[in-house]
Design an enzyme around this catalytic site. Structure first.
Site, PDB file in Angstrom:
ATOM      1  CE  LYS A   1      -2.355  -0.946   3.834  1.00 43.63           C
ATOM      2  NZ  LYS A   1      -1.793  -2.238   4.254  1.00 43.63           N
TER       3      LYS A   1
ATOM      4  NE  ARG B   1      -4.481  -1.346   9.629  1.00 46.50           N
ATOM      5  CZ  ARG B   1      -3.400  -0.770   9.109  1.00 46.50           C
ATOM      6  NH1 ARG B   1      -3.392   0.502   8.808  1.00 46.50           N
ATOM      7  NH2 ARG B   1      -2.311  -1.491   8.871  1.00 46.50           N
TER       8      ARG B   1
ATOM      9  NE  ARG C   1       7.122  -2.955   5.964  1.00 47.60           N
ATOM     10  CZ  ARG C   1       5.801  -2.867   5.862  1.00 47.60           C
ATOM     11  NH1 ARG C   1       5.248  -2.161   4.911  1.00 47.60           N
ATOM     12  NH2 ARG C   1       5.015  -3.503   6.717  1.00 47.60           N
TER      13      ARG C   1
ATOM     14  NE  ARG D   1       5.867  -0.935   9.921  1.00 47.64           N
ATOM     15  CZ  ARG D   1       4.778  -0.785   9.194  1.00 47.64           C
ATOM     16  NH1 ARG D   1       4.855  -0.222   8.004  1.00 47.64           N
ATOM     17  NH2 ARG D   1       3.607  -1.183   9.626  1.00 47.64           N
TER      18      ARG D   1
ATOM     19  NE  ARG E   1       1.943  -4.992  11.233  1.00 49.46           N
ATOM     20  CZ  ARG E   1       3.051  -4.913  10.469  1.00 49.46           C
ATOM     21  NH1 ARG E   1       4.161  -5.550  10.811  1.00 49.46           N
ATOM     22  NH2 ARG E   1       3.035  -4.201   9.383  1.00 49.46           N
TER      23      ARG E   1
HETATM   24  P1  AMP Z   1       0.540   0.537   8.734  1.00 53.14           P
HETATM   25  O1  AMP Z   1       1.769   1.375   8.557  1.00 53.14           O
HETATM   26  O2  AMP Z   1      -0.623   1.013   7.916  1.00 53.14           O
HETATM   27  O3  AMP Z   1       0.801  -0.936   8.546  1.00 53.14           O
HETATM   28  O4  AMP Z   1       0.073   0.717  10.259  1.00 53.14           O
HETATM   29  C1  AMP Z   1       0.918   0.335  11.329  1.00 53.14           C
HETATM   30  C2  AMP Z   1       0.098   0.194  12.612  1.00 53.14           C
HETATM   31  O5  AMP Z   1      -0.516   1.451  12.923  1.00 53.14           O
HETATM   32  C3  AMP Z   1      -1.046  -0.789  12.538  1.00 53.14           C
HETATM   33  O6  AMP Z   1      -0.623  -2.121  12.793  1.00 53.14           O
HETATM   34  C4  AMP Z   1      -1.981  -0.250  13.632  1.00 53.14           C
HETATM   35  O7  AMP Z   1      -1.505  -0.604  14.910  1.00 53.14           O
HETATM   36  C5  AMP Z   1      -1.817   1.248  13.476  1.00 53.14           C
HETATM   37  N1  AMP Z   1      -2.818   1.809  12.552  1.00 53.14           N
HETATM   38  C6  AMP Z   1      -2.581   2.395  11.331  1.00 53.14           C
HETATM   39  N2  AMP Z   1      -3.719   2.780  10.746  1.00 53.14           N
HETATM   40  C7  AMP Z   1      -4.722   2.422  11.594  1.00 53.14           C
HETATM   41  C8  AMP Z   1      -6.135   2.510  11.554  1.00 53.14           C
HETATM   42  N3  AMP Z   1      -6.769   3.031  10.494  1.00 53.14           N
HETATM   43  N4  AMP Z   1      -6.833   2.034  12.616  1.00 53.14           N
HETATM   44  C9  AMP Z   1      -6.224   1.505  13.692  1.00 53.14           C
HETATM   45  N5  AMP Z   1      -4.893   1.369  13.791  1.00 53.14           N
HETATM   46  C10 AMP Z   1      -4.138   1.819  12.759  1.00 53.14           C
END
Ligand code: AMP
Length: 190
Positions: free
Chosen positions: A14, A90, A129, A135, A146
């Site tokens: 993404k 999400r 990654r 990260r 996740r």
């Molecule tokens: P990402 O970089 O999109 O994979 O997001 C990393 C982490 O941030 C996720 O595993 C969640 O813990 C948190 N997070 C990001 N976006 C959301 C969302 N829309 N709702 C809830 N938690 C989020």
């Protein structure tokens, strides 16, 4: 310009595709994960709370996440010219609130691009990654959690957006250039 959600499991590409879409189409890119990671690295009160969820692979509570998103939209005036939403919504609660939030702003979500990737590849991509970027949540235990969270709380959104006619499936398995070229064809046809 369109408002687009890029949807998919963790590790589905993404972020990579969103950056390219933002660049080519002049859209503002909002990655909720990046917003939260910035707060964590700056040690803000939101960052301290967010870290408790992110380190375990869990989602930030909906009400908090909705406030974070609204703040991003309010503080970036160029969001009226079209946004690529990456990592949001999400949950179904977020998706419902998102529709109302856009309506209140005289705007709407035009399309959801769903990156569909084989599960085994997702894990390997996130491990790579993690090694390349450091990260913190790209370690095998958090990755598994996740993915569980994705299947339980996020994947139902696929049907939600199929049912309202906004979902466009994109094969997320080929090379990034091929994926981007397929995405561009879809956006160009809007
Ligand atoms: P990402 O970089 O999109 O994979 O997001 C990393 C982490 O941030 C996720 O595993 C969640 O813990 C948190 N997070 C990001 N976006 C959301 C969302 N829309 N709702 C809830 N938690 C989020």
């Amino acid at each position: 310009m369109p408002n687009i959600v890029i949807f998919g499991a963790p590790g589905s590409g993404k972020g990579t595709q969103s950056q390219r879409i933002a660049e080519r189409y002049g859209l503002h890119h909002i990655s909720t994960g990046e917003v939260l990671r910035k707060h964590i690295s700056e040690g803000t009160p939101l960052g301290v709370v967010a870290n408790e969820y992110i380190k375990d692979g869990h989602l930030i509570p909906d009400d908090l996440m909705l406030r974070v998103l609204e703040h991003e939209l309010d503080s970036n005036p160029n969001t009226t010219a079209g946004v690529i939403f990456d990592g949001f919504p999400r949950t179904l609660v977020q998706a419902d609130a998102f529709e109302k939030m856009m309506e209140k702003r005289g705007s709407k979500l035009d399309m959801v691009l769903g990156l569909e990737v084989n599960e085994d590849d997702l894990i390997q991509r996130m491990i790579n990654r993690g090694q390349q970027t450091g990260r913190a949540d790209d370690n095998i235990d958090t990755i598994r959690e996740r993915l569980n969270v994705y299947h339980q709380q996020t994947s139902p959104l696929r049907d939600f957006y199929i049912n309202n006619g906004k979902y466009v499936a994109i094969d997320g398995n080929p090379a990034p250039d091929t994926i981007f070229s397929n995405i561009s064809s879809v956006i160009d046809a809007i």
